[in-house]
Write an enzyme that holds these catalytic residues in place. Structure first.
Site, PDB file in Angstrom:
ATOM      1  N   LYS A 165      21.683   7.774  -6.785  1.00 35.47           N
ATOM      2  CA  LYS A 165      21.281   6.041  -6.680  1.00 35.47           C
ATOM      3  C   LYS A 165      20.770   5.549  -5.688  1.00 35.47           C
ATOM      4  O   LYS A 165      21.175   4.288  -5.970  1.00 35.47           O
ATOM      5  CB  LYS A 165      22.752   5.440  -7.552  1.00 35.47           C
ATOM      6  CG  LYS A 165      23.219   6.149  -8.641  1.00 35.47           C
ATOM      7  CD  LYS A 165      24.715   5.035  -9.464  1.00 35.47           C
ATOM      8  CE  LYS A 165      24.981   5.216 -10.424  1.00 35.47           C
ATOM      9  NZ  LYS A 165      25.559   6.822 -10.814  1.00 35.47           N
ATOM     10  N   TYR A 189     -11.878  -4.061   5.808  1.00 33.97           N
ATOM     11  CA  TYR A 189     -12.901  -2.856   5.212  1.00 33.97           C
ATOM     12  C   TYR A 189     -14.063  -2.804   6.283  1.00 33.97           C
ATOM     13  O   TYR A 189     -15.037  -2.830   6.139  1.00 33.97           O
ATOM     14  CB  TYR A 189     -12.782  -2.700   4.533  1.00 33.97           C
ATOM     15  CG  TYR A 189     -11.457  -2.428   3.218  1.00 33.97           C
ATOM     16  CD1 TYR A 189     -10.856  -1.029   3.978  1.00 33.97           C
ATOM     17  CD2 TYR A 189     -11.319  -2.849   2.029  1.00 33.97           C
ATOM     18  CE1 TYR A 189     -10.269  -0.861   3.915  1.00 33.97           C
ATOM     19  CE2 TYR A 189      -9.293  -2.650   2.496  1.00 33.97           C
ATOM     20  CZ  TYR A 189      -8.817  -1.811   3.064  1.00 33.97           C
ATOM     21  OH  TYR A 189      -7.620  -1.237   2.198  1.00 33.97           O
ATOM     22  N   HIS A 222     -12.238   3.094   1.115  1.00 26.06           N
ATOM     23  CA  HIS A 222     -11.578   2.152   0.539  1.00 26.06           C
ATOM     24  C   HIS A 222     -11.785   1.132  -0.115  1.00 26.06           C
ATOM     25  O   HIS A 222     -10.814   0.230  -0.785  1.00 26.06           O
ATOM     26  CB  HIS A 222     -10.852   2.310   1.815  1.00 26.06           C
ATOM     27  CG  HIS A 222      -9.263   2.078   1.381  1.00 26.06           C
ATOM     28  ND1 HIS A 222      -8.559   1.588   0.338  1.00 26.06           N
ATOM     29  CD2 HIS A 222      -8.038   2.449   1.953  1.00 26.06           C
ATOM     30  CE1 HIS A 222      -7.191   1.286   0.105  1.00 26.06           C
ATOM     31  NE2 HIS A 222      -6.820   2.246   1.427  1.00 26.06           N
ATOM     32  N   SER A 255       1.851   6.101   3.751  1.00 26.78           N
ATOM     33  CA  SER A 255       2.074   5.969   1.378  1.00 26.78           C
ATOM     34  C   SER A 255       2.748   6.491   1.160  1.00 26.78           C
ATOM     35  O   SER A 255       2.807   7.431   1.081  1.00 26.78           O
ATOM     36  CB  SER A 255       0.211   5.745   1.357  1.00 26.78           C
ATOM     37  OG  SER A 255      -0.432   4.974   2.791  1.00 26.78           O
ATOM     38  N   GLN A 256       3.196   6.213   0.449  1.00 28.59           N
ATOM     39  CA  GLN A 256       3.880   7.363  -1.036  1.00 28.59           C
ATOM     40  C   GLN A 256       2.651   7.233  -1.818  1.00 28.59           C
ATOM     41  O   GLN A 256       1.534   6.124  -2.504  1.00 28.59           O
ATOM     42  CB  GLN A 256       5.281   6.786  -1.819  1.00 28.59           C
ATOM     43  CG  GLN A 256       5.871   7.159  -2.855  1.00 28.59           C
ATOM     44  CD  GLN A 256       6.424   6.657  -3.979  1.00 28.59           C
ATOM     45  OE1 GLN A 256       7.962   6.812  -3.862  1.00 28.59           O
ATOM     46  NE2 GLN A 256       6.781   4.972  -3.624  1.00 28.59           N
ATOM     47  N   PRO A 266      -8.927   8.096   2.530  1.00 34.44           N
ATOM     48  CA  PRO A 266      -8.269   8.566   2.307  1.00 34.44           C
ATOM     49  C   PRO A 266      -9.071   9.958   1.528  1.00 34.44           C
ATOM     50  O   PRO A 266     -10.421   9.677   1.262  1.00 34.44           O
ATOM     51  CB  PRO A 266      -7.259   8.563   0.690  1.00 34.44           C
ATOM     52  CG  PRO A 266      -7.623   6.527   1.145  1.00 34.44           C
ATOM     53  CD  PRO A 266      -8.991   6.695   1.470  1.00 34.44           C
ATOM     54  N   LYS A 322      12.784  14.161  -5.673  1.00 34.57           N
ATOM     55  CA  LYS A 322      13.035  12.593  -5.740  1.00 34.57           C
ATOM     56  C   LYS A 322      14.178  12.871  -6.642  1.00 34.57           C
ATOM     57  O   LYS A 322      14.714  11.940  -6.513  1.00 34.57           O
ATOM     58  CB  LYS A 322      12.135  11.775  -6.387  1.00 34.57           C
ATOM     59  CG  LYS A 322      11.110  12.533  -7.977  1.00 34.57           C
ATOM     60  CD  LYS A 322      10.265  11.558  -8.681  1.00 34.57           C
ATOM     61  CE  LYS A 322       9.299  12.411  -9.653  1.00 34.57           C
ATOM     62  NZ  LYS A 322       8.628  11.270  -9.626  1.00 34.57           N
TER      63      LYS A 322
END
Length: 621
Positions: free
Chosen positions: A442, A128, A364, A549-550, A141, A435
């Site tokens: 599974k 950064y 960030h 990214s999730q 972001p 999801k």
């Protein structure tokens, strides 16, 4: 293309199941997440913030042999055979007894024994503060909230007032240390970052920036910054008795601000924060030469957060609304729209548009996503509640406008900052399933989506690429992130086998921060950087054409960020129960990339993978 009823179909099912049931392998102690992710599976237990901090383990230093082996495995799907052979030779030399690798490893282990976290300071510096591209698009972001139910100035002010009250409600829990400690798998997570997001700001430098946290000062700030029509105001958000202003009181103050800044003919000083960091560093020194300017800048930097009251964004179709909103949250839409209605160095900016477009942008350096996501979820829930607190009948001081003296040199800097943003953004809602579908089989939802991204990219380019996905290190004291490399031998075999089956293997490990630590240790000891870290293969390994990214959230939102390389993509996703929100970005100037095309390829990949699973015999699962 899916070849059902054939040997290829069986191979694909076996490959998919073996990948997704175990997930993409990661070292012990990692939380599968992203730099914008709050671990949604974490349970919460009440307790004070730092009572558990000393009990957290320190971040370990992996063995040199383990990292070298995993690094070589990570290179396999993205470099040619001759490059891999060359790197293997460099690694053998690096690891030889009594060599440079051993020396650096010892130095790193010594550093780890003397610090709370051997990585965190280096990581903030390298990722950064030393990073000189603009924070806009390249680092900070954005977040797009669901469209709010108002379309005029009155509704905008009312929602913004409740938003401020919601943030202050969350801040009370931080100040009183009553925010519950987060746990994952029965283990407490480091909560330090919650103390870093409010009242903090990045300060530009000529070669390196710094972050100042005013919440830790002897007199913590009691005001926020409000920017409207490019004009900045100080808004005190606490009464004289220390209680936060109510939403009704805040409405009165925001109305005063809007009335005092009805014209938009002011110079957009905030657009200076969109510049390349070296350019902004020079312009910053020029700006604060003037005493009034310096005081105004300090007021912004010290504020708890910034609230940006935007005008309506460009009218677009419903299909493109979220994409347009994402651009507003990420960079403001350019100088002709709202890019000057920001202070992008501020850690946390909430954005409220007159047309109901709302969201946030965050710088960030001070923290990863968990405190941001937790705060935003809390604020959105707070805005939905009826106002229960009666406003005290006391006169409120007029919000103070921050003046700026614009010299010809500053005017020139502002004009130079008015560049056209180069971002190609596509936000979509994948509505076929969420999801719950992979869970029913599974499988890890995140791993399922990651494999869809790998398949989509391979179908477009007929090759695999270095892929970044973050893993949280919050199980360790002052932990930040490490990298999960979603492109592995196993994923490469899967995507090649999906349409033209031939191979299968299992791999995929995280090694990046250890390699960074070895490089930084060499610099600390005034030694030459190891050849293996100057190798062309290492450059390829860090050229993340897919940066992903999730971003799970209780709120049906979508986060977004720009690509990290000129010919790459940024892909952010929020998997809800029955749908998935995606934000895909690329650069318009790159002829090789197209955000809409990749977004459609992801849709096709997800649907084909669903078909693959649904047509597989259940006994084989």
């Amino acid at each position: 293309m899916i070849r059902c009823g054939s040997q290829s179909f069986c191979l694909n099912v076996i490959s998919l199941i073996s990948l997704l049931k175990v997930g993409m392998m990661k070292p012990c102690g990692f939380v599968k997440t992203s730099f914008l992710v709050k671990p949604v599976s974490a349970t919460r237990a009440a307790g004070r913030y730092f009572t558990h901090q000393k009990g957290l383990p320190c971040l370990p230093v992996p063995t040199l042999q383990q990292t070298c082996e995993r690094y070589l495995a990570a290179l396999e799907p993205i470099v040619e055979a001759d490059e891999l052979k060359h790197t293997k030779g460099l690694l053998e030399e690096f690891q030889r007894a009594g060599g440079l690798g051993e020396r650096l490893q010892r130095g790193l282990e010594k550093r780890a024994s003397k610090t709370e976290n051997w990585l965190s300071q280096w990581w903030v510096q390298v990722a950064y503060l030393d990073y000189r591209l603009p924070v806009v698009v390249h680092s900070s972001p954005g977040l797009v909230l669901p469209r709010m139910n108002f379309s005029d100035k009155k509704g905008q002010i009312r929602f913004a007032a409740k938003l401020i009250a919601g943030v202050l409600d969350f801040k009370t829990m931080i100040d009183n240390e009553t925010l519950p400690v987060e746990y994952l798998g029965g283990k407490p997570l480091c909560m330090n970052q919650y103390y870093e997001v409010l009242s903090s700001c990045r300060i530009p430098g000529l070669k390196r920036d710094l972050v100042v946290n005013h919440a830790k000062s002897s007199r913590p700030p009691k005001h926020i910054t409000v920017v409207h029509n490019f004009q900045f105001f100080v808004l005190d958000v606490y009464n004289s008795d220390g209680t936060p202003l109510t939403a009704d009181q805040l409405c009165v103050q925001l109305e005063r601000i809007c009335s005092a800044s009805a014209n938009s003919n002011s110079e957009p000083v905030g657009i200076l924060t969109t510049q390349h960091r070296d350019s902004w560093g020079k312009a910053y020194l020029n700006l604060i030469k003037d005493k009034t300017n310096k005081e105004s800048v300090l007021a912004i930097q010290r504020s708890i957060f910034t609230l940006c009251l935007d005008g309506a964004m460009p009218r677009v179709s419903n299909e493109l609304y979220r994409s347009c909103a994402a651009i507003q949250m990420l960079h403001g839409g350019g100088s002709q729209w709202n890019s000057g209605n920001r202070w992008f160095d501020k850690t946390l900016q909430f954005i409220v548009g007159e047309d109901g477009a709302c969201g946030a942008n965050y710088e960030h350096a001070p923290a990863e996503g968990p405190p941001i996501v937790a705060l935003i979820d809390h604020v959105v829930e707070y805005t939905r509640k009826p106002e229960m607190v009666r406003s005290p009948m006391v006169p409120l001081p007029m919000p103070r406008k921050l003046d700026f003296h614009i010299t010809p040199d500053i005017k020139k800097d502002i004009e130079e900052a008015k560049n056209t943003q180069d971002l190609d953004m596509r936000v979509m809602v994948f509505g076929h399933f969420g999801k719950n579908f992979p869970k029913a089989h599974k499988m890890s939802p995140d791993a399922f989506i990651q494999m869809a991204l790998q398949l989509a990219y391979y179908r477009m380019y007929q090759q695999c690429c270095a892929t970044y996905e973050s893993a949280s290190l919050r199980m360790f004291r002052l932990g930040r992130t490490d990298t999960i490399r979603s492109a592995s031998r196993a994923s490469a075999a899967f995507v090649r086998a999906f349409d033209d089956p031939s191979k299968q293997a299992i791999s995929g490990q995280a090694i990046d921060r250890h390699l960074l630590g070895l490089k930084m240790q060499a610099i600390e000891e005034n030694l030459s950087v190891p050849d293996v870290l100057k190798d062309a293969a290492y450059t390829k390994a860090l050229h993340y054409r897919l940066s992903t990214s999730q971003v799970p959230s209780q709120t049906d939102c979508v986060m977004c960020f720009g690509p990290v390389v000129p010919n790459g993509y940024g892909v952010c996703y929020n998997p809800m129960n029955d749908h998935i929100n995606f934000a895909v970005s690329a650069f318009n100037s790159c002829k090789e990339t197209a955000a809409a095309q990749l977004a459609q390829a992801v849709v096709d990949a997800l649907l084909d993978m669903r078909t693959l699973l649904e047509q597989a015999p259940r006994a084989k699962l």
